[in-house]
Design an enzyme around this catalytic site. Structure first.
Site, PDB file in Angstrom:
ATOM      1  N   HIS A   1       8.015  -4.663  -4.930  1.00  0.00           N
ATOM      2  CA  HIS A   1       8.080  -3.351  -4.278  1.00  0.00           C
ATOM      3  C   HIS A   1       9.188  -3.294  -3.236  1.00  0.00           C
ATOM      4  CE1 HIS A   1       4.338  -2.782  -6.243  1.00  0.00           C
ATOM      5  NE2 HIS A   1       3.726  -3.698  -5.528  1.00  0.00           N
TER       6      HIS A   1
ATOM      7  N   HIS B   1       2.102  -0.677  -9.378  1.00  0.00           N
ATOM      8  CA  HIS B   1       1.915  -2.061  -9.813  1.00  0.00           C
ATOM      9  C   HIS B   1       2.012  -2.168 -11.323  1.00  0.00           C
ATOM     10  CE1 HIS B   1       0.153  -2.158  -5.810  1.00  0.00           C
ATOM     11  NE2 HIS B   1       0.547  -3.405  -5.789  1.00  0.00           N
TER      12      HIS B   1
END
Ligand SMILES: Nc1ncnc2c1ncn2[C@@H]1O[C@H](COP(=O)(O)OP(=O)(O)O)[C@@H](O)[C@H]1O
Ligand SMILES: Nc1ncnc2c1ncn2[C@@H]1O[C@H](COP(=O)(O)OP(=O)(O)O)[C@@H](O)[C@H]1O
Ligand SMILES: [Mg+2]
Ligand SMILES: [Mg+2]
Ligand SMILES: [Mg+2]
Ligand SMILES: [Mg+2]
Lengths: 334, 210, 334, 210
Positions: free
Chosen positions: A57, A219
């Site tokens: 991320h 995710h």
């Protein structure tokens, strides 16, 4: 699929090495367990702010370590929340005796591992307060889910808590401000394609050429709804409508902060086009976009998509947002 | 007859579980790709390798010691939901096993019950949420019912119940973990944690059967 | 191929609108001809610095407009150099009578259009100095080419010239410093896949799964050499070898600035992995990476690749690099 | 016989060129994708649309006026190498045409020569560099040689020479413009600017032939 890796197994560790090598004045990397910490931590008399989550991320969270934001970050394996050990070690490294705020995105794995760490730390007399970020309106908050996911608001919480800690707020105050950001934030994301998982070399989900994932997670998990592809303005309108509808009747008023983050492969051109429409939308609703942040700050590997966040500001939050920050990815005022 | 489970036995069971996870790693990851983030196989594989390595490096005298070491290694190396959940389960198992030299049917029942409760507490989950907890609960309940029939029967019953539970929950909608974000779309998918848990109970049954 | 656009024809104009809407305190956008300028320009007594080029390389150049860097930027159509009109209008808008430095990447189109603008301005008594950036060692500098392309060093030239102008240097001084950066910089890029052209929805060139373009351009043009895919460290080694070999025998010494830019789809993880190897390489050569910039600052739509630049610093260049800058994409010290 | 080219004639030729570019836009862009950045077709199409619109909005009395307006619109709307080159060529043509009401063979020769020189100066290019300049030079040379045979013959000769040049240069290696970055790999590709230039000379010849 070709990527700029040496081996899927070393992606995270080599990237952390790279970050450490290019920011020696700002942070240091510890191994086994792995965490990144401000070089000057613990900072005497100041509350520490620690976050973490799966890798993939970036720049969140490792790019937000530094004065005015995070004291430390715990990067897990790709899309895997950090272990309790990592969190515990990071807190021990940066806690100055004034306590530590843990900024936790609401995912089962993150919640459980941070909770285990907090239990271990409490047993040893280290005070922590957890700010749970759960801003994703794509997920129904009901007993039928693990609750809303934490997405874009995480970056805002980290900035505000970091600024509050820097000016000397107490543990309870820093946590309260973080929770205030959570309470006043809503987010939604959509993706035209998923990110490419290094281990398999495949996209974590496949979309036909005329469909998108709406309300996508960061995710690699699919969204809640698969929809036909539309011009970006229509997608932004839909996202903004969902975000704004989720606020309470009189909660959405006055000055707001708009955060548009590319999810990986969105170009700056695309992020700007999204921001344009979102600003126009908020304008039409009679809100003033008093602050904004547009760029790729919270990603999902090379996912093609964006996530939008609206935070209803108050004077204090605006002031903390404007406070100086110096990290690898966010920097102003110093 | 394998009526008592020693530290050596338990170490062998975990070694067997490690091999099973390694073998089915891609399956577990694929199941997790469909409803989650595609890391359950790699997560558990990484953790069990570390656990088995630790058991080889620091041999344990008691089943409690084995459970404790495995739990600690999982907590340290896995991350994610499964790291916390398996870790908590085995750490609770260690506490229940105490200093006993070997586990008989009665202790095994208590161990399994406490481990299962640990999962519920850590995961804030209940039966019907379609997680690994459903499998553990089924195994634990079956084990308690078969406790009078000796350890091999107990472990066989637990494994059978685990397998049945894992199958039974496939059509359900997930209410905890990443799969819950999918809402209706989580139906008709196998839960990765349930499948790995079923593998674990299979390893216990295979040991008892050998 | 799906992208976050409304229509291929409006990509540039809508993105500029978005940039203007999100940075009202920093810049304003003029249309017909199109340019972006600092809100506070012309700045009395200061040399102006103007650059521009085809769009599709964001944040370059539009993200570098602001105090301490560019006075104005002229974004052309996608991958198409701006027109002479745009350049002329931008210079007229920001020139404060102290003259304007034009930072021009060495591409036929850019060179010719800036040259036409400079001729028109000269005829009208507006003094300009052109700094021609030609740092790409992938292109042989011979009578058989249009000379080396301008790539990564452009960002460094803009930063240094902008800082020099800000402190009050004369037109000749600002230009000299820009040329000094050019003389002391070398770059090379490679791509695993080309960017997706909005008009066609196709990648501007196709690569098989086991090949890469080495020495790639940033305008969708293929590189000079197609090579087998290798782990990223091997690619970085090859690029660094070419860059370092191109410096004169005693030119490459002391402190250097390393600039690693993702070309579009490279993730921050990948950029950090590339930076790691490049720093290690420079280290082994006995050089000190005294400054670095790692991120996606000069892109080629969604190309998957990176470009590496090495600038040999001197005290003055380091000081100008460190000087405060406030732009949409680069900001420190204020 | 079309022995003199008036402002109206020239306006018609440019309208024809605009249609030709629009028709072959994708071809031009494809050629530019192979050796450049894939925008030559859209660039020239955008520019010629603007030029023709301007000619409709502000009708011109002299060929020089037409050349000037087209050149200025191209400079304003195209960008890229071709915007500067075609723009410069037509602005120089305008200067050479001066205030003449119509162009005869002699003036046309001068116009073409000056335009061609403008390209060389702007592009810092020479013949053999494999650019549009090769086509203009070939056309200009052939026009000069045919100047005594009247305007139609001159324009036919220019167009034929342009076509031959565009073909002849295909195997060459590019030495100017983006294609030059490709080195050896630029061989055996058609140059986009040469192809569009050839289209232009074709439009002049077609007018003379009509
Ligand atoms: N809150 C929870 N309670 C019980 N089990 C859970 C919970 N959240 C996740 N799980 C279990 O964990 C499994 C996923 O593990 P893993 O993929 O390793 O972790 P993560 O979801 O963090 O990526 C699921 O299949 C499910 O069985
Ligand atoms: N230096 C130059 N001299 C002459 N012609 C050139 C030069 N550079 C480019 N060209 C011509 O311009 C054409 C490309 O035009 P275009 O694609 O519109 O511009 P750009 O190369 O800027 O993208 C080439 O095919 C070539 O004929
Ligand atoms: Mg995970
Ligand atoms: Mg998972
Ligand atoms: Mg171009
Ligand atoms: Mg071109």
């Amino acid at each position: 699929m070709k990527r700029l890796y040496n081996s899927p197994d070393t992606v995270v560790s080599e990237a952390l090495e790279g970050i450490a090598l290019t920011h020696p004045e700002l942070l240091r990397v510890a191994h086994d367990p792995t965490y990144l910490a401000r070089v000057d931590a613990p900072v005497a008399g100041r509350v520490a702010v620690v976050s973490g989550g799966g890798s993939g991320h970036e720049p969140m969270h490792v790019g937000f370590v530094g004065p005015g934001m995070l004291s430390a970050a715990c990067p897990g394996e790709l899309f895997t929340s950090p272990t309790a050990d990592q969190v515990e070690a990071a807190v021990r490294a940066v806690d100055a005796g004034a306590g530590t705020v843990l900024v936790v995105k609401n995912y089962s794995g993150d919640v459980m591992n941070f909770e285990m760490a907090a239990e271990l730390l409490a047993a040893d007399g280290v005070a922590t307060e957890t700010v749970l970020v759960a801003d994703d309106v794509a997920v129904e908050d009901s007993t039928y889910t693990s609750g809303r996911r934490g997405v874009g608001a995480t970056v805002l919480v980290e900035k505000v808590c970091g600024a509050a800690a820097e000016r000397g707020d107490s543990l309870a105050q820093v946590a309260e401000l973080g929770r205030r950001v959570c309470a006043r934030s809503r987010s939604l994301g959509f993706a035209l394609s998923a990110g490419t998982v290094p281990a398999t070399g495949r996209r974590s989900f496949e979309l036909p050429d005329d469909e998108i994932e709406f309300g996508v997670g960061i995710h690699g998990e699919p969204g809640r709804e698969r929809r036909p592809m539309q011009p970006v303005d229509a997608l932004v309108d839909r996202a903004m409508a969902a975000i704004c509808a989720d606020f309470g009747a009189d909660e959405l008023a006055g000055d707001v902060l708009l955060f548009v983050t590319g999810l990986g492969s969105a170009t700056p051109l695309e992020c700007s086009i999204v921001a344009r429409r979102a600003v126009q939308d908020l304008d039409r609703r009679g809100l003033r976009v008093a602050r904004n942040l547009v760029g790729s700050y919270m990603t999902s590997l090379d996912m093609l998509g964006v996530s939008l966040t609206v935070l209803v500001l108050d004077e204090q939050l605006a002031e903390l947002w404007d406070a100086p920050v110096r990290t690898a990815a966010l920097r102003w005022g110093r | 007859m394998a009526d008592r489970l020693s530290a050596t036995d338990l170490t062998a069971v975990f070694a067997d579980f490690q091999r099973a996870v390694e073998r089915d790693r891609d399956l577990l990851t694929e199941l997790d790709t469909a409803v989650g983030d595609g890391d359950h196989g790699t997560n558990l594989d990484r953790g069990m390798r570390a656990a088995v390595e630790a058991l080889a490096a620091i041999p344990q005298d008691t089943p409690g010691g084995v459970f404790n070491l495995v739990g600690r290694r999982l907590v340290s190396t896995v991350g994610g939901a499964s790291g916390a959940l398996y870790g908590t389960a085995f750490l609770r198992a260690a506490r229940a096993a105490g200093a006993a030299e070997a586990l008989d049917a009665a202790t095994c029942t208590a161990v399994l019950r406490d481990a299962t409760t640990g999962i519920a507490e850590r995961g804030k989950c209940a039966t019907g949420d379609k997680t690994m907890y459903d499998v553990w609960m089924a195994a634990s309940t079956a084990a308690a019912a078969a406790a009078g029939d000796g350890l091999p029967a107990l472990l066989a019953a637990a494994s059978t119940a685990a397998g049945a539970a894992e199958q039974e929950m496939v059509p359900w909608q997930a209410r905890r973990g990443r799969a819950s974000y999918l809402g209706e779309r989580s139906k008709d998918h196998r839960d990765p944690g349930a499948v790995s848990s079923r593998l674990l109970f299979g390893c216990f049954a295979a040991w008892a059967d050998a």
